[in-house]
Design a protein around this motif. Structure first.
Motif, mmCIF file in Angstrom:
data_model
loop_
_atom_site.group_PDB
_atom_site.id
_atom_site.type_symbol
_atom_site.label_atom_id
_atom_site.label_comp_id
_atom_site.label_asym_id
_atom_site.label_seq_id
_atom_site.Cartn_x
_atom_site.Cartn_y
_atom_site.Cartn_z
ATOM 1 N N UNK A 176 1.867 13.997 2.969
ATOM 2 C CA UNK A 176 0.858 12.945 2.854
ATOM 3 C C UNK A 176 1.448 11.687 2.208
ATOM 4 N N UNK A 177 2.216 11.863 1.141
ATOM 5 C CA UNK A 177 2.838 10.719 0.461
ATOM 6 C C UNK A 177 3.816 9.997 1.382
ATOM 7 N N UNK A 178 4.628 10.756 2.125
ATOM 8 C CA UNK A 178 5.576 10.136 3.053
ATOM 9 C C UNK A 178 4.846 9.388 4.168
ATOM 10 N N UNK A 179 3.763 9.976 4.656
ATOM 11 C CA UNK A 179 2.972 9.313 5.698
ATOM 12 C C UNK A 179 2.346 8.015 5.198
ATOM 13 N N UNK A 180 1.810 8.049 4.000
ATOM 14 C CA UNK A 180 1.209 6.846 3.423
ATOM 15 C C UNK A 180 2.263 5.765 3.189
ATOM 16 N N UNK A 181 3.414 6.157 2.671
ATOM 17 C CA UNK A 181 4.493 5.199 2.435
ATOM 18 C C UNK A 181 4.964 4.578 3.750
ATOM 19 N N UNK A 182 5.101 5.393 4.778
ATOM 20 C CA UNK A 182 5.498 4.891 6.094
ATOM 21 C C UNK A 182 4.472 3.948 6.683
ATOM 22 N N UNK A 183 3.192 4.292 6.525
ATOM 23 C CA UNK A 183 2.142 3.451 7.065
ATOM 24 C C UNK A 183 2.093 2.102 6.334
ATOM 25 N N UNK A 185 2.943 -3.659 6.411
ATOM 26 C CA UNK A 185 3.534 -4.819 5.740
ATOM 27 C C UNK A 185 4.481 -5.565 6.677
ATOM 28 N N UNK A 186 5.295 -4.840 7.413
ATOM 29 C CA UNK A 186 6.231 -5.466 8.348
ATOM 30 C C UNK A 186 5.490 -6.228 9.439
ATOM 31 N N UNK A 187 4.462 -5.623 9.997
ATOM 32 C CA UNK A 187 3.696 -6.281 11.051
ATOM 33 C C UNK A 187 2.980 -7.517 10.519
ATOM 34 N N UNK A 188 2.418 -7.420 9.334
ATOM 35 C CA UNK A 188 1.720 -8.550 8.723
ATOM 36 C C UNK A 188 2.686 -9.717 8.502
ATOM 37 N N UNK A 189 3.880 -9.415 8.022
ATOM 38 C CA UNK A 189 4.882 -10.452 7.787
ATOM 39 C C UNK A 189 5.263 -11.138 9.095
#
Length: 74
Positions: free
Chosen positions: A13-20, A25-29
């Motif tokens: 769950x933590x890895x999935x949240x970090x990836x998301x 963030x990348x798309x927003x930038x």
């Protein structure tokens, strides 16, 4: 809380949240950069248009001053 499956699920769950968060963030930038670029292009065009209008006005004012007062503004 001692079961290995629980810790595995927490890690996944933590890895999935970090990836998301990273992807969002990348798309927003990228979107912000694209919008800023298009705004710059629009402003450059508007500024060039404004410069042309100011030149025309300056030319007209110079012609009026020369005609009315006999004064050269160059």
């Amino acid at each position: 809380m001692n079961e290995p499956q629980v810790w595995t699920l927490i890690g996944v769950f933590a890895a999935g949240m970090f990836g998301m968060i990273t992807i969002v963030t990348t798309m927003f930038t990228r979107v912000v950069r694209s919008e800023i670029h298009s705004l710059r292009v629009d402003l450059k065009g508007d500024i060039a248009e404004l410069r042309g209008e100011i030149r025309n006005i300056d030319r007209d004012v110079s012609a009026l001053m020369k005609h009315t007062f006999g004064i050269d503004r160059d």
